[in-house]
Design a protein around this motif. Sequence first.
Motif, short mmCIF file in Angstrom:
data_model
loop_
_atom_site.label_atom_id
_atom_site.label_comp_id
_atom_site.label_asym_id
_atom_site.label_seq_id
_atom_site.Cartn_x
_atom_site.Cartn_y
_atom_site.Cartn_z
N GLY A 197 0.12 -2.72 8.00
CA GLY A 197 -1.19 -2.58 7.45
C GLY A 197 -1.60 -3.77 6.63
O GLY A 197 -2.97 -3.92 6.26
N TRP A 198 -0.95 -4.93 6.50
CA TRP A 198 -1.45 -6.02 6.25
C TRP A 198 -1.47 -7.13 7.27
O TRP A 198 -0.41 -7.56 7.82
CB TRP A 198 -0.47 -6.62 5.08
N ILE A 199 -2.58 -7.27 7.80
CA ILE A 199 -2.81 -8.14 9.05
C ILE A 199 -2.74 -9.60 8.46
O ILE A 199 -3.63 -10.12 7.60
CB ILE A 199 -4.16 -7.85 9.70
N PRO A 200 -1.76 -10.51 9.13
CA PRO A 200 -1.73 -12.02 8.82
C PRO A 200 -3.23 -12.49 9.02
O PRO A 200 -3.76 -12.33 9.83
CB PRO A 200 -0.75 -12.37 10.12
N GLY A 201 -3.57 -13.43 7.93
CA GLY A 201 -4.58 -14.16 7.93
C GLY A 201 -5.91 -13.62 7.49
O GLY A 201 -6.91 -14.05 7.04
N GLU A 202 -5.74 -12.11 6.94
CA GLU A 202 -6.91 -11.39 6.55
C GLU A 202 -6.78 -11.57 5.07
O GLU A 202 -5.86 -11.50 4.46
CB GLU A 202 -6.63 -9.88 6.72
N ASN A 203 -7.78 -12.29 4.62
CA ASN A 203 -8.18 -12.34 3.10
C ASN A 203 -8.60 -11.35 2.28
O ASN A 203 -9.98 -11.13 2.64
CB ASN A 203 -8.59 -13.78 2.63
N GLN A 204 -8.06 -10.49 1.43
CA GLN A 204 -8.73 -9.37 0.66
C GLN A 204 -8.54 -9.90 -0.85
O GLN A 204 -7.44 -10.35 -1.12
CB GLN A 204 -8.33 -8.18 1.07
N GLY A 205 -9.69 -9.68 -1.88
CA GLY A 205 -9.32 -10.02 -2.81
C GLY A 205 -8.60 -9.01 -3.62
O GLY A 205 -7.78 -8.08 -3.23
N ILE A 206 -8.18 -9.32 -5.08
CA ILE A 206 -7.53 -8.69 -5.85
C ILE A 206 -7.51 -7.17 -5.95
O ILE A 206 -6.68 -6.00 -5.79
CB ILE A 206 -7.00 -9.18 -7.26
N LEU A 207 -8.86 -6.61 -6.24
CA LEU A 207 -9.21 -5.40 -6.30
C LEU A 207 -9.18 -4.69 -5.30
O LEU A 207 -8.59 -3.43 -5.05
CB LEU A 207 -10.64 -5.42 -6.80
N ARG A 208 -9.57 -5.05 -3.90
CA ARG A 208 -9.22 -4.65 -2.59
C ARG A 208 -7.73 -4.54 -2.40
O ARG A 208 -7.45 -3.42 -1.84
CB ARG A 208 -9.69 -5.18 -1.49
N ALA A 209 -6.89 -5.38 -2.57
CA ALA A 209 -5.48 -5.09 -2.38
C ALA A 209 -4.74 -4.20 -3.19
O ALA A 209 -4.05 -3.25 -2.92
CB ALA A 209 -4.97 -6.43 -2.68
N LEU A 210 -5.26 -4.02 -4.62
CA LEU A 210 -4.91 -2.85 -5.51
C LEU A 210 -5.21 -1.57 -4.82
O LEU A 210 -4.26 -0.68 -5.13
CB LEU A 210 -5.55 -3.28 -6.83
N SER A 211 -6.46 -1.50 -4.44
CA SER A 211 -6.92 -0.08 -4.26
C SER A 211 -6.19 0.25 -2.83
O SER A 211 -6.05 1.42 -2.60
CB SER A 211 -8.36 -0.02 -3.95
N LYS A 212 -5.87 -0.86 -2.15
CA LYS A 212 -5.31 -0.42 -0.90
C LYS A 212 -3.87 0.13 -0.91
O LYS A 212 -3.49 1.05 -0.34
CB LYS A 212 -5.21 -1.85 0.15
N ILE A 213 -3.20 -0.53 -2.07
CA ILE A 213 -1.93 -0.24 -2.40
C ILE A 213 -1.81 1.22 -2.95
O ILE A 213 -1.00 2.14 -2.66
CB ILE A 213 -1.04 -1.03 -3.31
N VAL A 214 -2.78 1.66 -3.73
CA VAL A 214 -3.01 2.93 -4.51
C VAL A 214 -3.22 3.84 -3.33
O VAL A 214 -2.61 5.00 -3.31
CB VAL A 214 -4.07 2.67 -5.65
N ARG A 215 -4.23 3.68 -2.47
CA ARG A 215 -4.64 4.58 -1.53
C ARG A 215 -3.68 4.94 -0.52
O ARG A 215 -3.32 6.00 -0.07
CB ARG A 215 -5.85 3.99 -0.64
#
Length: 164
Positions: free
Chosen positions: A101-119
Amino acid sequence: RGGWSGVECGGRIRLMSAPPGSDGPPPPAWWRSAVGDVSTSGVTHAARSIGGLGSSAPEIPTTTKLLLCGGVAGAFSKSCTAPLARITILRQLQSTGQVPGWIPGENQGILRALSKIVREEGVRALWKGNGVTVLHRLPYSSINFYAYENIMDWLEGEGAFAHT
């Protein structure tokens, strides 16, 4: 009145530090002074007052207090920052393509990363691996804090290192 005080200056509040009970600038290391203690560390005074809650409670040795305070502070602070550490690890592994689910080279911010983990994994996943980190941090912080306090006493000639 002591501690931190604010002064309004051109619509902005400027914080100034002053030792408790004084109006002037703080002398060096005023926060470490505790009247009547063997050591000047404020921790000794604070820990003694905590230990004295019950009159039947035995006196806790200063070394134990320092080690306990350092360990608990380190474990607590590491637990508070665990979600950010989890993101750091996932971002480092992201480039290998080994994290689903974590695509190489895809840059996502801290808040998006946190929400992705929680979701995807739930709130508890933010602290995944924190238990091992705390097991490492407890002795590390305990020794670090104990050494810091004793070195400060030695440099200032106080506590067990008092010049008589």
